[in-house]
Motif scaffolding. Structure first.
Motif, PDB file in Angstrom:
ATOM      1  N   LEU A 211       0.830  -1.208   0.000  1.00 50.86           N
ATOM      2  CA  LEU A 211       0.000   0.000   0.000  1.00 50.86           C
ATOM      3  C   LEU A 211       0.866   1.260   0.000  1.00 50.86           C
ATOM      4  N   ILE A 213       3.720   1.883  -1.275  1.00 43.90           N
ATOM      5  CA  ILE A 213       4.371   2.210  -2.553  1.00 43.90           C
ATOM      6  C   ILE A 213       3.589   3.276  -3.317  1.00 43.90           C
ATOM      7  N   PHE A 214       2.260   3.221  -3.222  1.00 47.27           N
ATOM      8  CA  PHE A 214       1.422   4.165  -3.972  1.00 47.27           C
ATOM      9  C   PHE A 214       1.435   5.568  -3.382  1.00 47.27           C
ATOM     10  N   TYR A 215       2.038   5.728  -2.213  1.00 47.64           N
ATOM     11  CA  TYR A 215       2.064   7.041  -1.557  1.00 47.64           C
ATOM     12  C   TYR A 215       3.491   7.568  -1.399  1.00 47.64           C
TER      13      TYR A 215
END
Length: 487
Positions: A211, A213-215
């Motif tokens: 999760l 990685i997307f932020y």
């Protein structure tokens, strides 16, 4: 007694042939398979390193600057040094599947006084590890309660040295006592709990990485090494705490179903799994939030809160408490088994080596658990982590040196695993571990020195005289009778 006699007595070595005979009468139950051993190793390695120390080293403290995203290099340096020691442990574990781990390896290869010092050292360090992990869990527990609107009084969530108005860390004390109770239920129960909890831990970390990685904001990686390389190396000495759980796992060798075969595999597998997760997790943590804003007590909780995911932060805090508990269980197990082994050898009173109907040394389990609770309640996390690291690094120096000595003194001894590039790999382990020890603060060296002096007094006042290796020991007949019975 002459100086020569004293020198001869303190350098006496435990014969490797005695190990199997002692294991038959240890009172410990053989109930751990390969995957349970690996779970114990992973459980001991992964925990507060990811959830607390990564954020602490990246952010920095009052005494040391933050290393920022370069905390990744701190983990890699520590992991490289640890790998050399791990291979040395694996070779010994395949030859000597005994509860004492580094204590026994030093006793067999270098003599009683070296074995004593390492054993005495490990008693303090393992207790300190349980304490520092409890402090880390306390930070996530506080973050969880804050996330649901409950704010604990400052006086009961920190120590006076942390400058937050704290007096005593009550949650850390409670967690230590809970873990002690779980371990007191027996190795079989502990092994099952550890396997399930480690599975939850790995899933949680993979979820965090997947999760997070997307932020990631790549601007947070600039500068990647804001304080230079020196603090990165000093950070490696601090996070070294996070890369050596396999040594505590090796103390459970007598409780393995096939220790000679499974222990080397479990040691190597647990370190590889842990290092892969550490690299990915540190990149995500420092990519999600600027290192200066990371909460050093609950890094990932603050990172997900900073990107607008407070619910995820709360979930992480809940499961972090459970997953980090596996570290405490592993090292409390290690402490009690080293203590048990030293007592069985006569270096400490035999009263400590008594086991109950479940094969659990209850006396040392509760003494060690209460001691860790007291340490967790009154000391800050950095001081306890550094105290832990210097002791483990000292043990690594001895184990790496011992494997060189033993390879050349006993080249034909049966080995289920032989470390490669002898003697380069263990020699690197000696140098790397010694170098990291030099990065620690002088106060840490002072505390370590005081503990060793106390140990020296106890050894010459009690241990040397009562050792089962001493023909004049009151307990020497106990060893003779055991050998006669086995024969």
């Amino acid at each position: 007694m002459t100086t020569k006699d004293i020198s001869k007595s303190i350098l006496r070595r435990k014969p490797i042939d005695d190990i199997e005979e002692e294991n038959l009468h240890s009172g410990l139950f053989k109930s751990l398979g390969l995957w349970q051993l690996t779970a114990i190793g992973v459980g001991g390695i992964i925990g507060v390193g990811i959830f607390s120390l990564a954020g602490l080293v990246a952010h920095g403290s009052e005494s040391e600057p933050g290393v920022g995203p370069a905390v990744l290099f701190s983990f890699l340096i520590a992991g490289l040094a640890s790998a050399a020691a791990a291979l040395s442990y694996a070779e010994f574990a395949g030859m000597i599947p005994r509860a004492g781990s580094a204590y026994t390896y030093g006793y067999v290869a270098l003599g009683e006084i070296i074995g004593w010092f390492i054993g005495w050292d490990l008693l303090l360090e393992y207790i300190a590890i349980v304490a520092v992990v409890a402090i880390g869990i306390s930070g996530y527990f506080d973050a969880f309660l804050s996330g649901i609107g409950i704010h604990m009084p400052a006086w009961m969530t920190a120590t006076p040295d942390e400058g937050t108005g704290g007096i005593i860390n009550v949650p850390a004390i409670a967690i230590c006592l809970l873990v002690t109770w779980i371990l007191s239920r027996g190795t079989k129960t502990f092994g099952r709990f550890e396997l399930v909890a480690v599975g939850i831990k790995v899933v949680l970390i993979l979820f965090i990485i997947g999760l997070g990685i997307f932020y990631i904001n790549t601007e947070n990686y600039n500068p990647f090494m804001p304080s230079g390389f020196g603090p990165v190396v000093a950070g490696a000495a601090t996070v070294f705490f996070a890369v050596f759980g396999y040594d505590a796992m090796s103390t459970a060798a007598e409780e393995a179903k096939d220790g000679k075969k499974h222990m080397p595999k479990a040691i190597i597998m647990s370190l590889i799994i842990a290092m892969l997760l550490y690299v990915a997790a540190t990149l995500v943590l420092t990519g999600m939030q600027n290192y200066q804003d990371i909460d050093p007590k609950a890094g990932f909780a603050s990172a997900f809160t900073s990107v607008g995911l407070p619910v995820v932060a709360t979930i992480i805090s809940v499961f972090a408490v459970l997953s980090i508990m596996t570290v405490m269980l592993t090292f409390l197990l290690g402490c009690t088994r080293v203590w048990f082994s030293m007592s069985r050898d006569g270096l400490l009173p035999g009263w400590f080596a008594k086991t109950d109907s479940r094969g659990t040394p209850q006396r040392v389990t509760w003494i060690a658990g209460v001691a860790s609770a007291l340490l967790a309640g009154v000391f800050p996390i950095k001081a306890v982590a550094d105290l832990t690291n210097i002791g483990i690094l000292a043990a690594f120096v001895v184990v790496c040196f011992s494997v060189i000595v033993f390879r050349y003194k006993k080249p034909d001894a049966p080995r289920t695993f032989r470390l490669p590039l002898m003697p380069l790999v263990p020699a690197f382990g000696v140098l790397a571990s010694g170098f990291l020890m030099l990065q620690l603060h002088w106060e840490t060296w002072l505390r370590f020195g005081v503990w060793l002096v106390i140990g020296l007094v106890i050894y010459f006042g009690y241990g040397r005289k009562h050792s089962l290796m001493n023909p004049d020991s009151p307990r020497h007949e106990e060893a003779v009778e055991m050998h006669r019975h086995v024969g």
